[in-house]
Design a protein around this motif. Sequence first.
Motif, PDB file in Angstrom:
ATOM      1  N   LYS A  52       2.571  -1.009  -5.895  1.00 36.86           N
ATOM      2  CA  LYS A  52       3.871  -1.630  -6.169  1.00 36.86           C
ATOM      3  C   LYS A  52       4.529  -0.990  -7.388  1.00 36.86           C
ATOM      4  CE  LYS A  52       3.878  -6.074  -4.018  1.00 36.86           C
ATOM      5  NZ  LYS A  52       4.335  -7.432  -4.108  1.00 36.86           N
ATOM      6  N   ALA A  53       3.745  -0.679  -8.413  1.00 34.67           N
ATOM      7  CA  ALA A  53       4.283  -0.033  -9.612  1.00 34.67           C
ATOM      8  C   ALA A  53       4.825   1.351  -9.269  1.00 34.67           C
ATOM      9  CB  ALA A  53       3.211   0.058 -10.689  1.00 34.67           C
ATOM     10  N   TYR A  54       4.085   2.103  -8.465  1.00 35.68           N
ATOM     11  CA  TYR A  54       4.520   3.440  -8.047  1.00 35.68           C
ATOM     12  C   TYR A  54       5.837   3.361  -7.277  1.00 35.68           C
ATOM     13  CZ  TYR A  54       4.435   8.017  -5.809  1.00 35.68           C
ATOM     14  OH  TYR A  54       4.757   9.272  -5.373  1.00 35.68           O
ATOM     15  N   LEU A  55       5.900   2.441  -6.316  1.00 40.27           N
ATOM     16  CA  LEU A  55       7.105   2.292  -5.501  1.00 40.27           C
ATOM     17  C   LEU A  55       8.279   1.762  -6.322  1.00 40.27           C
ATOM     18  CD1 LEU A  55       5.408   0.915  -2.279  1.00 40.27           C
ATOM     19  CD2 LEU A  55       6.401   3.186  -2.601  1.00 40.27           C
ATOM     20  N   ALA A  56       8.004   0.924  -7.329  1.00 40.80           N
ATOM     21  CA  ALA A  56       9.061   0.435  -8.221  1.00 40.80           C
ATOM     22  C   ALA A  56       9.629   1.597  -9.034  1.00 40.80           C
ATOM     23  CB  ALA A  56       8.530  -0.656  -9.142  1.00 40.80           C
ATOM     24  N   GLY A  57       8.765   2.487  -9.512  1.00 41.89           N
ATOM     25  CA  GLY A  57       9.226   3.663 -10.241  1.00 41.89           C
ATOM     26  C   GLY A  57      10.085   4.559  -9.367  1.00 41.89           C
ATOM     27  N   LYS A  58       9.683   4.699  -8.121  1.00 36.62           N
ATOM     28  CA  LYS A  58      10.452   5.519  -7.186  1.00 36.62           C
ATOM     29  C   LYS A  58      11.815   4.885  -6.882  1.00 36.62           C
ATOM     30  CE  LYS A  58       9.047   8.505  -3.490  1.00 36.62           C
ATOM     31  NZ  LYS A  58       8.075   8.840  -2.503  1.00 36.62           N
TER      32      LYS A  58
ATOM     33  N   ASP B  82       4.654   8.254 -12.549  1.00 32.41           N
ATOM     34  CA  ASP B  82       4.485   9.180 -11.430  1.00 32.41           C
ATOM     35  C   ASP B  82       5.540   8.934 -10.345  1.00 32.41           C
ATOM     36  OD1 ASP B  82       2.339  10.319 -12.717  1.00 32.41           O
ATOM     37  OD2 ASP B  82       0.822   9.200 -11.569  1.00 32.41           O
ATOM     38  N   GLY B  83       5.809   7.660 -10.049  1.00 31.81           N
ATOM     39  CA  GLY B  83       6.822   7.334  -9.047  1.00 31.81           C
ATOM     40  C   GLY B  83       8.217   7.762  -9.486  1.00 31.81           C
ATOM     41  N   ALA B  84       8.524   7.566 -10.766  1.00 26.76           N
ATOM     42  CA  ALA B  84       9.841   7.972 -11.275  1.00 26.76           C
ATOM     43  C   ALA B  84       9.985   9.483 -11.248  1.00 26.76           C
ATOM     44  CB  ALA B  84      10.034   7.439 -12.698  1.00 26.76           C
ATOM     45  N   ARG B  85       8.910  10.196 -11.594  1.00 26.35           N
ATOM     46  CA  ARG B  85       8.953  11.671 -11.540  1.00 26.35           C
ATOM     47  C   ARG B  85       9.147  12.150 -10.114  1.00 26.35           C
ATOM     48  NH1 ARG B  85       4.506  11.629 -15.278  1.00 26.35           N
ATOM     49  NH2 ARG B  85       5.315  12.060 -17.333  1.00 26.35           N
ATOM     50  N   GLU B  86       8.406  11.526  -9.175  1.00 27.96           N
ATOM     51  CA  GLU B  86       8.530  11.935  -7.776  1.00 27.96           C
ATOM     52  C   GLU B  86       9.927  11.603  -7.238  1.00 27.96           C
ATOM     53  OE1 GLU B  86       6.146  11.727  -3.636  1.00 27.96           O
ATOM     54  OE2 GLU B  86       5.245  12.190  -5.553  1.00 27.96           O
ATOM     55  N   GLY B  87      10.539  10.546  -7.772  1.00 31.36           N
ATOM     56  CA  GLY B  87      11.886  10.175  -7.363  1.00 31.36           C
ATOM     57  C   GLY B  87      12.947  11.105  -7.901  1.00 31.36           C
TER      58      GLY B  87
ATOM     59  N   HIS C 220      -2.032   4.315 -18.335  1.00 33.78           N
ATOM     60  CA  HIS C 220      -3.158   4.238 -17.414  1.00 33.78           C
ATOM     61  C   HIS C 220      -2.809   3.204 -16.348  1.00 33.78           C
ATOM     62  CE1 HIS C 220      -7.352   3.958 -16.172  1.00 33.78           C
ATOM     63  NE2 HIS C 220      -7.284   2.660 -16.304  1.00 33.78           N
ATOM     64  N   GLY C 221      -3.290   3.378 -15.145  1.00 32.99           N
ATOM     65  CA  GLY C 221      -3.098   2.376 -14.107  1.00 32.99           C
ATOM     66  C   GLY C 221      -1.652   2.217 -13.685  1.00 32.99           C
TER      67      GLY C 221
ATOM     68  N   LYS D 273       0.836  -1.198   0.000  1.00 26.27           N
ATOM     69  CA  LYS D 273       0.000   0.000   0.000  1.00 26.27           C
ATOM     70  C   LYS D 273       0.865   1.239   0.000  1.00 26.27           C
ATOM     71  CE  LYS D 273      -4.445  -0.306   1.437  1.00 26.27           C
ATOM     72  NZ  LYS D 273      -5.446   0.481   1.801  1.00 26.27           N
ATOM     73  N   TYR D 274       0.372   2.252  -0.716  1.00 33.18           N
ATOM     74  CA  TYR D 274       1.002   3.554  -0.681  1.00 33.18           C
ATOM     75  C   TYR D 274      -0.107   4.573  -0.817  1.00 33.18           C
ATOM     76  CZ  TYR D 274       4.017   7.478  -1.586  1.00 33.18           C
ATOM     77  OH  TYR D 274       4.639   8.687  -1.504  1.00 33.18           O
ATOM     78  N   LYS D 275      -0.305   5.370   0.216  1.00 33.62           N
ATOM     79  CA  LYS D 275      -1.393   6.347   0.277  1.00 33.62           C
ATOM     80  C   LYS D 275      -2.714   5.660  -0.033  1.00 33.62           C
ATOM     81  CE  LYS D 275       1.489  10.335  -0.600  1.00 33.62           C
ATOM     82  NZ  LYS D 275       1.745  11.487  -1.407  1.00 33.62           N
ATOM     83  N   ASP D 276      -3.407   6.068  -1.092  1.00 32.16           N
ATOM     84  CA  ASP D 276      -4.711   5.470  -1.402  1.00 32.16           C
ATOM     85  C   ASP D 276      -4.657   4.537  -2.611  1.00 32.16           C
ATOM     86  OD1 ASP D 276      -4.177   7.524  -3.138  1.00 32.16           O
ATOM     87  OD2 ASP D 276      -6.267   8.128  -3.356  1.00 32.16           O
ATOM     88  N   LEU D 277      -3.449   4.119  -3.019  1.00 31.60           N
ATOM     89  CA  LEU D 277      -3.304   3.258  -4.193  1.00 31.60           C
ATOM     90  C   LEU D 277      -3.533   1.790  -3.830  1.00 31.60           C
ATOM     91  CD1 LEU D 277      -0.092   4.837  -5.746  1.00 31.60           C
ATOM     92  CD2 LEU D 277      -2.453   5.239  -6.408  1.00 31.60           C
ATOM     93  N   THR D 278      -4.066   1.028  -4.779  1.00 33.91           N
ATOM     94  CA  THR D 278      -4.307  -0.394  -4.558  1.00 33.91           C
ATOM     95  C   THR D 278      -3.014  -1.187  -4.718  1.00 33.91           C
ATOM     96  OG1 THR D 278      -4.912  -0.666  -6.874  1.00 33.91           O
ATOM     97  CG2 THR D 278      -6.705  -0.250  -5.326  1.00 33.91           C
ATOM     98  N   THR D 279      -3.070  -2.484  -4.509  1.00 34.78           N
ATOM     99  CA  THR D 279      -1.874  -3.315  -4.402  1.00 34.78           C
ATOM    100  C   THR D 279      -0.932  -3.220  -5.600  1.00 34.78           C
ATOM    101  OG1 THR D 279      -3.161  -4.848  -3.101  1.00 34.78           O
ATOM    102  CG2 THR D 279      -1.086  -5.648  -3.922  1.00 34.78           C
TER     103      THR D 279
END
Length: 124
Positions: free
Chosen positions: A77-83, A115-120, A107-108, A67-73
């Motif tokens: 994981k994709a967001y955190l992988a990008g980060k 988004d994770g890579a940009r935030e990183g 999408h998705g 979990k990360y904020k309000d994102l689903t499983t």
Amino acid sequence: MKRLVNKTKNKLRQVRHIRIRAKIEGSAVVPRLSVFRSLNSIKLQLIDDKKGITLCAVDGKEIKENKYKDLTTKVAKAYLAGKLLAEKAQAKKIAKIVFDRSGYRYHGRVKAVADGAREGGLKF
């Protein structure tokens, strides 16, 4: 008589991927961020196309959090992988990339990676 062609989702995606790859190319200075989305995981690579080598990579299986904020499983994981990929890239002094969505819709999970890579800290 017309011949029937079996057009599966994956074959259509592969055609889109070829069309996208004809337009973008990565280098050592500005590598290509390639995304592979499987049913259960996601794989990311920063690729130098001129030398044909992978500069750094992240597998979704490396991420233990679901979990990360309000994102689903899977999206989380994709967001955190990008980060995580952004952190590895910055350790190798890579700040700018070219995003290759590999024929998937932006999408998705694919959007979450970006988004994770940009935030990183990576610039597209």
